[in-house]
Design an enzyme around this catalytic site. Structure first.
Site, mmCIF file in Angstrom:
data_model
loop_
_atom_site.group_PDB
_atom_site.id
_atom_site.type_symbol
_atom_site.label_atom_id
_atom_site.label_comp_id
_atom_site.label_asym_id
_atom_site.label_seq_id
_atom_site.Cartn_x
_atom_site.Cartn_y
_atom_site.Cartn_z
ATOM 1 N N VAL A 148 -6.835 5.354 -4.846
ATOM 2 C CA VAL A 148 -7.848 4.337 -5.129
ATOM 3 C C VAL A 148 -9.216 4.733 -4.578
ATOM 4 O O VAL A 148 -10.174 3.973 -4.717
ATOM 5 C CB VAL A 148 -7.429 2.953 -4.565
ATOM 6 C CG1 VAL A 148 -6.205 2.443 -5.278
ATOM 7 C CG2 VAL A 148 -7.184 3.025 -3.063
ATOM 8 N N PRO A 155 -3.366 1.539 -1.941
ATOM 9 C CA PRO A 155 -2.399 2.471 -2.539
ATOM 10 C C PRO A 155 -3.012 3.862 -2.713
ATOM 11 O O PRO A 155 -4.235 4.038 -2.617
ATOM 12 C CB PRO A 155 -2.097 1.838 -3.906
ATOM 13 C CG PRO A 155 -2.603 0.441 -3.828
ATOM 14 C CD PRO A 155 -3.721 0.445 -2.845
ATOM 15 N N LYS A 214 -9.965 6.125 -1.197
ATOM 16 C CA LYS A 214 -10.232 5.889 0.236
ATOM 17 C C LYS A 214 -10.966 7.075 0.856
ATOM 18 O O LYS A 214 -11.982 6.910 1.536
ATOM 19 C CB LYS A 214 -8.904 5.636 0.974
ATOM 20 C CG LYS A 214 -8.132 4.436 0.454
ATOM 21 C CD LYS A 214 -6.886 4.169 1.270
ATOM 22 C CE LYS A 214 -5.855 5.263 1.125
ATOM 23 N NZ LYS A 214 -5.315 5.387 -0.232
ATOM 24 N N THR A 215 -10.462 8.285 0.617
ATOM 25 C CA THR A 215 -11.085 9.467 1.215
ATOM 26 C C THR A 215 -12.482 9.699 0.653
ATOM 27 O O THR A 215 -13.420 10.015 1.388
ATOM 28 C CB THR A 215 -10.197 10.703 0.968
ATOM 29 O OG1 THR A 215 -8.891 10.457 1.495
ATOM 30 C CG2 THR A 215 -10.783 11.931 1.642
ATOM 31 N N SER A 253 8.810 -13.083 -0.811
ATOM 32 C CA SER A 253 7.890 -13.756 -1.731
ATOM 33 C C SER A 253 8.534 -14.196 -3.036
ATOM 34 O O SER A 253 7.881 -14.850 -3.841
ATOM 35 C CB SER A 253 6.700 -12.836 -2.038
ATOM 36 O OG SER A 253 7.133 -11.683 -2.735
ATOM 37 N N LYS A 289 -1.220 -8.770 -6.927
ATOM 38 C CA LYS A 289 -0.350 -9.545 -7.820
ATOM 39 C C LYS A 289 -1.135 -10.144 -8.975
ATOM 40 O O LYS A 289 -0.639 -10.204 -10.115
ATOM 41 C CB LYS A 289 0.360 -10.638 -7.019
ATOM 42 C CG LYS A 289 1.359 -10.072 -6.008
ATOM 43 C CD LYS A 289 1.963 -11.146 -5.129
ATOM 44 C CE LYS A 289 2.954 -10.530 -4.143
ATOM 45 N NZ LYS A 289 3.537 -11.547 -3.239
#
Length: 799
Positions: free
Chosen positions: A386, A383, A388-389, A705, A748
């Site tokens: 978080v 998302p 990433k970069t 789900s 989840k």
């Protein structure tokens, strides 16, 4: 129409005839005269000049002048409107009576030669339609002798005009004409002449014309002339400055050309073309080029040496050679192959993410073992916010490699990947060759942000163009359309980022190694906010780290739970930044440091909470499910209610997608088919209308789900019993009762832990995904794995 008045223009004809002897009829000025409007500026007594007007509206007026005995015309300025559209109400009352000497018509225009006689005031309009006729009052000038004050003004005007003469030669010509008809001892005409010299506004000149008292007229004219003198001086200064700069530039250019000629004669300098060629050859000495590139560069250098410097092809060839010689052929940075250093950098820059760090260290460890980190493409999926970069930047730092980042989001042109063909001026290489040039080495870390948002258009498919770049077997000979020679990209470490995998083409996805970043727990966000975000924000705001602003841990926890409940820390940083800015304002207003922010103060800084505390809904027909979103995991309540027994049916609400509607229908069919087996009330579904709702209704929902969750809600309603314990569940249900695996297990579980749910029901096929979840997330949660729905019933009810 040609009308000639053979009388010579004279400015002495305007004098009053009162008290004189016999005079000619033409010397007596008529009381009733035609009026002609003027647009740009008023006309003064004593002026003699041609006027140009449109023939169509004013031909009748000038015909009336030509037919008169006196040939007298009143010139009056218009206040605002154009002369052709002016009405009598839009004209000034004061004007000038003029003698018309000649009228000549040509190409729709009338050229009139006029001489100003006396000031006039319009007393009464006789005709308000063209030709305008008015009854006027004359203001003849009298003799002004032995009046020192008037003489002083006249001398001041003459001196100012003398100052103006050197600044503008045109003033000299106008002064010569004036002196031919008047003398410097005629103050009235001197004032009018001085005003007419200026570039003042129409309103300012009209004020001079309306000044019938000689002293006021001289004073106003002197003011306008002084203003004109100041403007002329500024213009002269500007002109002198520009001329000086031009002379300096011309002198420098002349000397430079002489110097070039002397140096060329002595063999000390080269022309521009030779200098360019020598510059490119000097660059080549530090490069290790493959043979095809060396051959192409030599060919282009030979072409450059015979082209004219002014030709367009010279510029194209020079730019092409510039790119070829600026690329780091054979240049590499040495990797820092130290696992402990890499771990230290990752721990310094990122809190938590232990599984991600371990995966990155495994990747670096393989590179250490074989002596080089290359040949792999990492894909960081998670998302927004978080890290990433920043993880990509940390990997570059751990390897001591140069870092280059560019975004693929919205990219629709294949040429941005593989470059433009060299068929036009302005063509340039693609992003990867630009990255290599900017990095200055052939083994940088290149981050491709937003891989899942790459576009496609009629200009090509950038995703397909990326296949060659991201394939280790092909990018060893990557061909950019602009360079047209192959460049080795196999030593580059590519790191891609994406929020989701669904929109990434499968062939592109197969070339990457996927590392998932699921999001942070509240405890991890607390550490990130305290140890990373807050110190950085304090530094940006110019505050001392601990001395001026303190945010309590309880306040930070409240911000995390009630304002920034996203998977990442982007919102948390935004809200901490808002508190920091408001604290700065308080300090500037005189507040005593340190400013302390407690939990009760958070609403004062950030307003009302965005998120309320999640409540687990309990009751008959109410079940808590687990969902995955692009922002991370979330809990999802499903409610089932018996509406009436007048007819059998199922009603669905909650803005459900097609897949979720199918899941609801499957769950309904399965529970109805097995109602007696699962202990449902007898004949409950025979006539019951069931309403199944998934809050919140404004949020679109889709996916398979929730099948087990909907089935459990229907079963709870059919049995008339609530669940004996607080639990949540996820899994896809089939018509035969099988529970199929779903995605997003880690997200989840984080969502369940956030609302303190201790028991989860998961598909048996997701046991492997559960094992990959970090221990600190699994801690405190009991998992019940089921492969069929019947296995879940004992965990729902006490049988």
């Amino acid at each position: 129409m040609d009308i000639d008045n053979n009388e010579t223009p004279s400015n002495t004809e305007n004098e009053s005839t009162a008290g004189q002897g016999l005079v000619r009829s033409t010397d007596v000025l008529p009381v009733l005269i035609p009026i002609l409007p003027l647009v740009h500026r008023p006309f003064f007594p004593g002026q003699a000049m041609p006027l140009l007007v449109d023939a169509e509206p004013w031909l009748s007026t000038l015909d009336a002048v030509g037919e008169s005995q006196h040939k007298v015309l009143g010139l009056v300025a218009v206040k605002t409107a154009a002369a052709e559209q002016a009405t009598t109400d839009e004209l000034y009352r004061m004007g000038t009576a003029c003698r018309v000497h000649k009228i000549h018509k040509s190409e729709g225009k009338l050229q009139i030669m006029v001489t100003g006689l006396q000031r006039i005031r319009i007393d009464q309009w006789v005709s308000r339609e063209p030709p305008y006729m008015a009854q006027v009052h004359y203001f003849p000038e009298t003799s002004y002798k032995d009046m020192p004050e008037i003489k002083a003004y006249a001398v001041a005007l003459i001196n100012t005009i003398k100052e103006l003469l050197p600044l503008n030669p045109l003033y000299g010509e106008e002064l010569k004409i004036f002196l031919e008809h008047f003398g410097p001892d005629d103050p009235s005409h001197l004032a009018d002449f001085a005003a007419s010299l200026t570039t003042s506004t129409k309103k300012e000149l009209q004020e001079v014309l309306e000044a019938t008292h000689i002293l006021k007229r001289l004073e106003k004219a002197l003011v306008l002339l002084q203003q004109e003198l100041e403007v002329a001086k500024v213009q002269a200064d500007i002109r002198a400055h520009v001329e000086k700069e031009m002379q300096t530039g011309q002198r420098e250019m002349f000397l430079r050309e002489q110097l070039k000629a002397i140096q060329k004669e002595l063999g000390l300098s080269k022309d521009d073309k030779t200098a360019e060629v020598d510059k490119f050859r000097e660059r080549l000495q530090t490069l290790t080029l493959p043979e095809p590139a060396q051959t192409r560069i030599e060919e282009e250098l030979n072409k450059l040496s015979i082209l004219e410097t002014g030709s367009p092809e010279y510029s194209v060839t020079r730019n092409y050679l510039d790119w070829l010689t600026l690329l780091p052929w054979g240049k590499q940075t040495k990797d820092a192959l130290d696992l402990d250093k890499a771990r230290g950098i990752l721990d310094r820059d990122h809190e938590g993410l232990e599984d991600v760090k371990e995966r990155i260290l495994e990747f670096i460890g393989v590179g250490i073992m074989k002596g080089a980190v290359s040949g792999s493409i990492l894909l960081l999926v998670g998302p927004p916010g978080v890290g990433k970069t920043s993880l990509g930047r940390s990997i570059a730092g751990a390897l001591d490699r140069r870092f280059y980042r560019f975004s693929l989001g919205g990219m629709q042109d294949e040429a941005e990947i593989k470059g433009h063909r060299r068929t036009y001026i302005g063509a340039m290489p693609g992003k990867f060759i630009q990255a290599i040039k900017d990095a200055g080495s052939s083994n940088p870390v290149i981050m491709l942000d937003e891989l899942d948002k790459i576009g496609q258009s009629y200009r090509g498919d950038p995703a397909s163009a990326l296949l060659e770049v991201l394939d280790p077997e092909q990018n060893v000979e990557f061909l950019d359309h602009y360079l047209d020679v192959r460049f080795d990209l196999s030593k580059v470490l590519f790191i891609c980022t994406a929020n989701q995998l669904d929109t990434i083409p499968r062939p592109l996805l197969d070339r990457t190694e996927i590392i998932r970043l699921s999001g942070y727990l509240a405890s991890e966000k607390l550490l990130i906010g305290r140890n990373h975000l807050l110190p950085r924000l304090l530094t940006k705001a110019g505050l001392k780290k601990r001395g001026q602003l303190r945010i309590d841990q309880a306040a930070l926890r409240k911000i995390i739970e009630q304002y920034s409940r996203d998977a990442g820390v982007r919102r948390l940083e935004k809200y901490l930044g808002a508190i920091t800015r408001k604290a700065v304002v308080k300090l500037l207003k005189g507040a005593t440091p340190p400013i302390r922010v407690r939990a009760k103060d958070v609403e004062e800084y950030l307003g009302k909470p965005i998120f309320q505390k999640e409540k687990i809904l309990l009751g008959v027909g109410v079940v808590t499910g687990l969902a995955w979103t692009s922002m991370g995991g979330a809990t999802l309540s499903v409610e089932a209610n018996h509406i009436h027994s007048l007819g059998r049916g199922l009603k669905l609400t909650g803005q459900l997608g097609d897949v979720m509607k199918e899941s609801a229908e499957i769950a309904y069919s399965y529970i109805v088919a097995n109602a007696k087996r699962f202990g449902s009330r007898e004949n409950f579904f025979t006539k019951a209308l069931i309403h199944l709702h998934v809050p919140a209704g404004a949020t679109p929902k889709d996916g398979p789900s929730a099948g087990i969750t909907m089935a459990s809600a229907l079963l709870s309603l059919a049995r008339g019993r609530r669940f004996v314990r607080s639990l949540a569940m996820t899994g896809e249900l089939t018509l035969t009762g099988q529970i199929l695996p779903v995605g997003g297990i880690r997200e989840k579980m984080i969502a369940a832990k956030r609302v303190r749910i201790k028991q989860l029901i998961l598909p048996e096929a997701n046991r492997g995904d559960y094992e990959e979840v970090p221990e600190h997330i699994r801690e405190g949660i009991t998992i019940h794995f089921v492969s069929r729905y019947s296995q879940a019933i004992p965990f729902l009810f006490d049988l």
